[in-house]
Write a protein that holds these residues in place. Sequence first.
Motif, PDB file in Angstrom:
ATOM      1  N   ALA A 129      39.587  27.257  29.913  1.00  0.00           N
ATOM      2  CA  ALA A 129      40.417  28.174  30.698  1.00  0.00           C
ATOM      3  C   ALA A 129      40.890  29.310  29.808  1.00  0.00           C
ATOM      4  O   ALA A 129      41.287  29.085  28.658  1.00  0.00           O
ATOM      5  CB  ALA A 129      41.605  27.442  31.304  1.00  0.00           C
ATOM      6  N   ASP A 130      40.866  30.500  30.334  1.00  0.00           N
ATOM      7  CA  ASP A 130      41.212  31.694  29.568  1.00  0.00           C
ATOM      8  C   ASP A 130      42.732  31.814  29.444  1.00  0.00           C
ATOM      9  O   ASP A 130      43.418  32.056  30.437  1.00  0.00           O
ATOM     10  CB  ASP A 130      40.637  32.930  30.273  1.00  0.00           C
ATOM     11  CG  ASP A 130      40.900  34.215  29.512  1.00  0.00           C
ATOM     12  OD1 ASP A 130      41.471  34.149  28.417  1.00  0.00           O
ATOM     13  OD2 ASP A 130      40.523  35.287  30.025  1.00  0.00           O
ATOM     14  N   PRO A 131      43.296  31.697  28.232  1.00  0.00           N
ATOM     15  CA  PRO A 131      44.748  31.787  28.076  1.00  0.00           C
ATOM     16  C   PRO A 131      45.275  33.215  28.105  1.00  0.00           C
ATOM     17  O   PRO A 131      46.493  33.422  28.097  1.00  0.00           O
ATOM     18  CB  PRO A 131      44.981  31.152  26.703  1.00  0.00           C
ATOM     19  CG  PRO A 131      43.735  31.457  25.943  1.00  0.00           C
ATOM     20  CD  PRO A 131      42.616  31.397  26.959  1.00  0.00           C
ATOM     21  N   THR A 132      44.383  34.191  28.141  1.00  0.00           N
ATOM     22  CA  THR A 132      44.816  35.596  28.143  1.00  0.00           C
ATOM     23  C   THR A 132      44.244  36.346  29.340  1.00  0.00           C
ATOM     24  O   THR A 132      44.004  37.556  29.273  1.00  0.00           O
ATOM     25  CB  THR A 132      44.391  36.301  26.836  1.00  0.00           C
ATOM     26  OG1 THR A 132      42.960  36.221  26.694  1.00  0.00           O
ATOM     27  CG2 THR A 132      45.053  35.651  25.630  1.00  0.00           C
ATOM     28  N   ARG A 133      44.027  35.638  30.439  1.00  0.00           N
ATOM     29  CA  ARG A 133      43.424  36.256  31.622  1.00  0.00           C
ATOM     30  C   ARG A 133      44.289  37.394  32.143  1.00  0.00           C
ATOM     31  O   ARG A 133      45.503  37.310  32.203  1.00  0.00           O
ATOM     32  CB  ARG A 133      43.236  35.205  32.714  1.00  0.00           C
ATOM     33  CG  ARG A 133      42.498  35.717  33.945  1.00  0.00           C
ATOM     34  CD  ARG A 133      42.265  34.589  34.941  1.00  0.00           C
ATOM     35  NE  ARG A 133      41.530  35.057  36.104  1.00  0.00           N
ATOM     36  CZ  ARG A 133      42.107  35.587  37.180  1.00  0.00           C
ATOM     37  NH1 ARG A 133      43.433  35.700  37.231  1.00  0.00           N
ATOM     38  NH2 ARG A 133      41.384  36.006  38.206  1.00  0.00           N
ATOM     39  N   LYS A 134      43.647  38.485  32.535  1.00  0.00           N
ATOM     40  CA  LYS A 134      44.339  39.663  33.044  1.00  0.00           C
ATOM     41  C   LYS A 134      44.342  39.662  34.573  1.00  0.00           C
ATOM     42  O   LYS A 134      43.487  39.063  35.211  1.00  0.00           O
ATOM     43  CB  LYS A 134      43.647  40.934  32.530  1.00  0.00           C
ATOM     44  CG  LYS A 134      43.642  41.057  31.008  1.00  0.00           C
ATOM     45  CD  LYS A 134      45.061  41.107  30.459  1.00  0.00           C
ATOM     46  CE  LYS A 134      45.064  41.378  28.955  1.00  0.00           C
ATOM     47  NZ  LYS A 134      44.525  40.257  28.173  1.00  0.00           N
ATOM     48  N   PRO A 135      45.303  40.343  35.189  1.00  0.00           N
ATOM     49  CA  PRO A 135      45.356  40.392  36.657  1.00  0.00           C
ATOM     50  C   PRO A 135      44.111  41.029  37.261  1.00  0.00           C
ATOM     51  O   PRO A 135      43.480  41.912  36.666  1.00  0.00           O
ATOM     52  CB  PRO A 135      46.593  41.252  36.933  1.00  0.00           C
ATOM     53  CG  PRO A 135      47.427  41.131  35.702  1.00  0.00           C
ATOM     54  CD  PRO A 135      46.458  41.010  34.562  1.00  0.00           C
ATOM     55  N   ALA A 136      43.758  40.562  38.449  1.00  0.00           N
ATOM     56  CA  ALA A 136      42.633  41.139  39.184  1.00  0.00           C
ATOM     57  C   ALA A 136      42.996  42.545  39.656  1.00  0.00           C
ATOM     58  O   ALA A 136      44.177  42.927  39.716  1.00  0.00           O
ATOM     59  CB  ALA A 136      42.279  40.253  40.368  1.00  0.00           C
ATOM     60  N   ASP A 137      41.983  43.314  40.012  1.00  0.00           N
ATOM     61  CA  ASP A 137      42.212  44.666  40.536  1.00  0.00           C
ATOM     62  C   ASP A 137      42.913  44.598  41.882  1.00  0.00           C
ATOM     63  O   ASP A 137      42.760  43.630  42.645  1.00  0.00           O
ATOM     64  CB  ASP A 137      40.884  45.402  40.693  1.00  0.00           C
ATOM     65  CG  ASP A 137      40.228  45.696  39.356  1.00  0.00           C
ATOM     66  OD1 ASP A 137      40.956  45.765  38.337  1.00  0.00           O
ATOM     67  OD2 ASP A 137      38.990  45.825  39.329  1.00  0.00           O
ATOM     68  N   LEU A 138      43.653  45.643  42.195  1.00  0.00           N
ATOM     69  CA  LEU A 138      44.334  45.716  43.485  1.00  0.00           C
ATOM     70  C   LEU A 138      43.355  46.076  44.587  1.00  0.00           C
ATOM     71  O   LEU A 138      42.360  46.775  44.364  1.00  0.00           O
ATOM     72  CB  LEU A 138      45.444  46.764  43.437  1.00  0.00           C
ATOM     73  CG  LEU A 138      46.665  46.438  42.574  1.00  0.00           C
ATOM     74  CD1 LEU A 138      47.672  47.577  42.655  1.00  0.00           C
ATOM     75  CD2 LEU A 138      47.311  45.143  43.005  1.00  0.00           C
ATOM     76  N   LEU A 139      43.648  45.580  45.778  1.00  0.00           N
ATOM     77  CA  LEU A 139      42.891  45.982  46.954  1.00  0.00           C
ATOM     78  C   LEU A 139      43.233  47.421  47.310  1.00  0.00           C
ATOM     79  O   LEU A 139      44.334  47.905  47.031  1.00  0.00           O
ATOM     80  CB  LEU A 139      43.235  45.086  48.140  1.00  0.00           C
ATOM     81  CG  LEU A 139      42.735  43.635  48.095  1.00  0.00           C
ATOM     82  CD1 LEU A 139      43.412  42.827  49.187  1.00  0.00           C
ATOM     83  CD2 LEU A 139      41.227  43.582  48.271  1.00  0.00           C
TER      84      LEU A 139
END
Length: 576
Positions: free
Chosen positions: A533-543
């Motif tokens: 699991a990625d401990p530094t995952r970034k937020p997904a793009d906005l709709l």
Amino acid sequence: MDFLKLVAISLAFWSGTLSIGEDDLVKDLPGLIFNVNFKMYSGYLNANQNGSWKMHYTLTESRNDPANDPLLVWFNGGPGCSSFAGQFEELGPFYVNKDGKSLYENVYSWNARANVLYLESPIGVGFSYDTNTNNYTYASDDQTADQNYAALKDFFARVQTKYQKRKFFLSGESYAGIYIPMLSARLVKGINSNDFPNPNFQGSAIGNGFMNVAYLQNSLILWSMYHGRISLDDWDDIKKYCRDDQTTDMDNVDFSKHFISTTNQIDYVSDNSRCGNLTAQWLILPDNMDQYNYYQDCYTGSSINVVNATVSSFTEKPEHAGKNFKRVFAGPRRFGLDPNTANTYNYDSTDNQWGYICWNEDALFKWANRRDVQKALNIDQEWQNRKDNDGKPFPWTDCNNALYDSYHLTYNTTNQFFDYVIKNVKTPNFRFLIYNGDVDTVCNYLGDAWHMRDVTNQNAFTSTPRDRWWFRDQVAGFYQRYTKQQITIDVLTVKGAGHMVPNDRPGPSMQMITNFMFPDTNGLVDYSSNQTADPTRKPADLLTTSTVLPTDSTTTNDAFARSLLSLLSLLVVLLL
């Protein structure tokens, strides 16, 4: 002719089977503001044989590999609190903005590498209901276990058959410390007798579990002393009046024998003895302290309000009565400056959510009680038609207070259920994870550690030295491992977390639960690993335009298959 009838019946059956799960697909989630790469389902499972108990479920598929990743089943506790709340307030991918109108991303959601199934249990909680009784409020330990077993069986056998051969785990917190050991034993028995449709039960994770009443009470007295709640003079009196023998170590004093249950075997008061009056007061925290996290403060009266913090007209009872804390928060100054709330989190700090846990209950209450939301979630019209005693629509709430008030605990210790699983489970590399936020005063780490030491000693487990585990190069807590043949029990703390571990330590909790489901080749878990699991995952793009959730080719193919089977079935009937 008989052959054609058989074909028609078979085609009709397979057409219906294909339609059940996909009919629960959530296609348009009101308020969603970010791109989603996984599917979500919401619908009902039968929690008894005649289908009068309807248990609401939601399923958020894995962000990684939904076709192969395991299934993780989640229960909130209470008793009487909603796993739907756990989804949107703790570990799920969607968090509700303060206005109750939009959903932003929980970057550290537990569906990183798991398909997460949330069951609103028992019947009467959340969107779950009894078709024969309006506002059903009766529950007990055994009945809840029956409902959970039946609902999970229905999930695999009828509603979401694509998971029937998938590895699966149970998880939950608080009073789920009763639910999960009982259900684990039921599953092992059902699998061994070929009654349960999925034999791939791999283990259970219990967070801050209510598993042993006496141990939780006794340990809380010690915890309170060593966290500055009890004065030295009072402690001297406690040592004088609570020990049967003045040489007895304070760790071994049974304070609980001086407490009396109010009615339900869950909440206790003093027996009016000298020891009881000295110690029972420490079973609860004073008003305006958070019993779920000793160090969490939620401020009111701030001049930096973004929206009015009070949005619901009811008073929420905490998961355990006798504690009067209500989380209310005014909001940080930078809240709302970025259109994507997920981008405003400070992911490099342990205090990274700008008070979300202080206001999330009210925000979810507003969002979940919108009719467009309930329609999108496939909530039964029969549930929506419910009325309270004043004839007003009965709302969804975090917890069913009436159910809690009428509940009566049957099992004040869960040893027998752990013992049954240990002696009868046949699954290779079966495991338990008992994890605790170390600043919870409701179900504290010491009482649970004592309980699991008893369980492992009674079953001749071998223990390893206590060790640290890590998240992003910081100590995230400590764990002790117990092993016996192919069974592992890990007793773990999450540093700085309270009762709701996914809230207080989102990143470490996601890494912890993911690693639990993906052990090494020897069946052992490395909780410090960042490989799964990625401990530094970034937020997904906005709709930009739509709130539509994914519907992949599998769904399209299922719809086509259902149509084709229905057409063939009709053709055969016409030929009869």
